[in-house]
Design a protein around this motif. Structure first.
Motif, short mmCIF file in Angstrom:
data_model
loop_
_atom_site.label_atom_id
_atom_site.label_comp_id
_atom_site.label_asym_id
_atom_site.label_seq_id
_atom_site.Cartn_x
_atom_site.Cartn_y
_atom_site.Cartn_z
N THR A 33 0.82 -1.22 0.00
CA THR A 33 0.00 0.00 0.00
C THR A 33 0.85 1.26 0.00
N HIS A 34 1.81 1.35 0.92
CA HIS A 34 2.53 2.61 1.13
C HIS A 34 3.95 2.62 0.59
N ARG A 35 4.44 1.48 0.11
CA ARG A 35 5.79 1.43 -0.47
C ARG A 35 6.82 2.03 0.48
N THR A 36 6.76 1.64 1.75
CA THR A 36 7.68 2.20 2.74
C THR A 36 9.07 1.57 2.66
N PHE A 37 9.19 0.48 1.91
CA PHE A 37 10.49 -0.14 1.66
C PHE A 37 10.37 -0.96 0.38
N ASN A 38 11.48 -1.46 -0.09
CA ASN A 38 11.50 -2.30 -1.28
C ASN A 38 12.00 -3.69 -0.93
N ALA A 39 11.56 -4.68 -1.69
CA ALA A 39 11.98 -6.06 -1.47
C ALA A 39 11.98 -6.80 -2.79
N GLY A 40 12.72 -7.90 -2.84
CA GLY A 40 12.80 -8.71 -4.05
C GLY A 40 11.56 -9.56 -4.26
N CYS A 78 19.47 -8.78 6.39
CA CYS A 78 19.82 -9.94 5.55
C CYS A 78 19.92 -9.58 4.07
N GLY A 79 19.76 -8.30 3.75
CA GLY A 79 19.83 -7.87 2.37
C GLY A 79 18.58 -8.16 1.57
N LEU A 80 17.47 -8.49 2.25
CA LEU A 80 16.23 -8.85 1.57
C LEU A 80 15.25 -7.68 1.48
N ALA A 81 15.55 -6.57 2.14
CA ALA A 81 14.73 -5.36 2.07
C ALA A 81 15.67 -4.16 2.06
N TRP A 82 15.25 -3.09 1.40
CA TRP A 82 16.10 -1.93 1.30
C TRP A 82 15.24 -0.68 1.08
#
Length: 312
Positions: free
Chosen positions: A76-83, A288-292
Motif C-alpha cells: 500500500t505505502h511502499r515504505t520499503f523495497n523487497a525482491g 539480511c539484504g532482503l529489504a532496502w
C-alpha cells in the motif's frame, strides 16, 4: 472534453460487486465467528493443548505479519523495497489472513487514506452523527458492517503499480486458494501431531478459524476504535489515534496516529522504545539484504509534526 478524456472513475458500484461483497462477508467475516463458537464447543471432544496454542499463535503471527508488513507497509505505502521472493511470500501470507485479495485490499486502504474521516472513506466511525447513538452506529459500521456492501475502489486508479507486478497479480488471482491453504495447514499439522481426526478438526478450528477471528478483529479495531479513542501526538488531518497498549498484539498497527502522520514510514512506532513487531521484521529483512530503501522519517521531520512535547 471527449469520452476518452473523461476522468477515470474512482469507485464502482454494481449488483454483481455487491453479491461478491456479501459472499466474502459471510465466508471470511461471519464464518470465523461461527468457527470460534464451534471451537469452544469442540473442547468437550478434544481439549485445548500445546498443539492448538502453537498453531493459533504461529498462524496468527505469520498471517498478521503478512497483512501489516506485506499488504500495508510494502504494497500500500511502499515504505520499503523487497525482491520477488519476499514480495510473493508476504502477499501469500497476507492472503491467508482472509481479509481480501492483495490488490483489492491495497485499493481500499489507499482510498481510506485519501478520504480518511471524510465522505468517501469506506470505514470511518465519525460520519454517522454526533452523540452516543451516532458513535455506536459509527463504531459498528467501521468495525464490521461496512464490509457487507460498499463502493468498490477502482483498482486501475488506486493500484496501477500492483497491476503491473505479475507476481502480485498471480497471488491475487488465487486468493481463495491461499485462504483454504491457511485453513488446511493447521488442520494437517494438528492431525499429524495427534494422529487423530479430532486433532485435525481442532487444528482447523484453532489455527484456522479462531486465528482468522482474532486477527480480523484486531485489524478492524484499528479502523474503528483508533479513529475515535486514543492519543494524538502528531498533526494529521483526520481523527487517527494511537493505542500503544495494543502495540504487540496489533504487531505495531496501533501506532495509528503516527502512521497517518507519516504514511511513508516503515516504522509505525517511530522510536525504538515503542513496540513495533512489523518494523522489527522489516529491519531483520534489511539486515539480511532482503529489504532496502527503508523510508524512515528524519528526527527533524518528526519533530516538525509533533503536537505535544512528549508523545505517549
Amino acid at each position: 472534453m471527449t469520452a476518452d478524456e473523461s476522468p477515470r472513475r474512482k469507485v464502482m458500484s454494481s449488483p454483481y460487486l455487491h453479491r461478491l461483497q456479501r459472499r466474502h462477508f459471510l465466508l471470511f467475516d461471519v464464518l470465523p465467528i461461527v468457527g470460534t463458537v464451534v471451537a469452544f464447543a469442540f473442547l468437550a471432544v478434544h481439549p485445548f493443548g500445546l498443539t492448538e496454542l502453537v498453531l493459533l499463535v504461529a498462524m496468527w503471527l505469520l498471517t498478521g505479519l503478512g497483512v501489516t508488513v506485506g499488504y500495508h507497509r510494502l504494497f500500500t505505502h511502499r515504505t520499503f523495497n523487497a525482491g520477488p521472493t519476499v514480495t510473493t511470500a508476504l502477499a501469500i501470507l497476507g492472503s491467508m489472513a482472509g481479509q481480501g485479495g492483495v490488490v483489492s485490499w491495497v485499493a481500499l486502504h489507499r482510498r481510506h487514506h485519501e478520504c480518511s474521516d471524510r465522505e468517501g472513506d469506506p470505514h470511518s466511525p465519525n460520519l454517522d452523527g454526533d452523540g452516543f447513538v451516532g458513535r455506536i452506529r459509527g463504531l459498528a459500521h467501521s468495525h464490521f458492517l461496512w464490509m457487507r456492501r460498499h463502493d468498490y475502489p477502482n483498482i486501475v486508479h488506486y493500484a496501477p503499480d500492483l497491476l503491473r507486478n505479475r507476481a502480485v497479480v498471480r497471488v491475487a488471482r488465487r486468493y481463495d486458494t491461499w485462504v483454504v491453504v491457511g485453513l488446511l495447514v493447521p488442520a494437517v499439522i494438528g492431525g499429524l501431531v495427534s494422529l487423530s481426526w479430532t486433532g485435525a478438526v481442532s487444528g482447523l478450528l484453532w489455527g484456522g478459524l479462531v486465528r482468522m477471528f482474532v486477527l480480523e478483529h484486531i485489524v478492524w479495531a484499528i479502523n474503528s476504535f483508533l479513529h475515535m479513542f486514543g492519543t494524538r501526538p502528531y498533526e494529521s488531518r483526520e481523527n487517527s489515534r494511537n493505542g500503544g497498549v495494543f502495540a504487540l498484539i496489533s504487531l505495531g498497527e496501533s501506532w495509528h496516529n503516527n502512521h497517518h502522520a507519516f504514511p511513508d514510514s516503515p516504522s509505525f512506532g517511530l522510536d525504538w522504545y515503542r513496540l513495533d513487531p512489523g518494523f522489527w521484521l522489516i529491519r531483520g529483512l534489511a539486515a539480511c539484504g532482503l529489504a532496502w530503501d527503508l523510508k524512515v522519517p528524519t528526527p527533524e521531520r518528526i519533530a516538525a509534526r509533533r503536537r505535544t512535547p512528549a508523545p505517549v
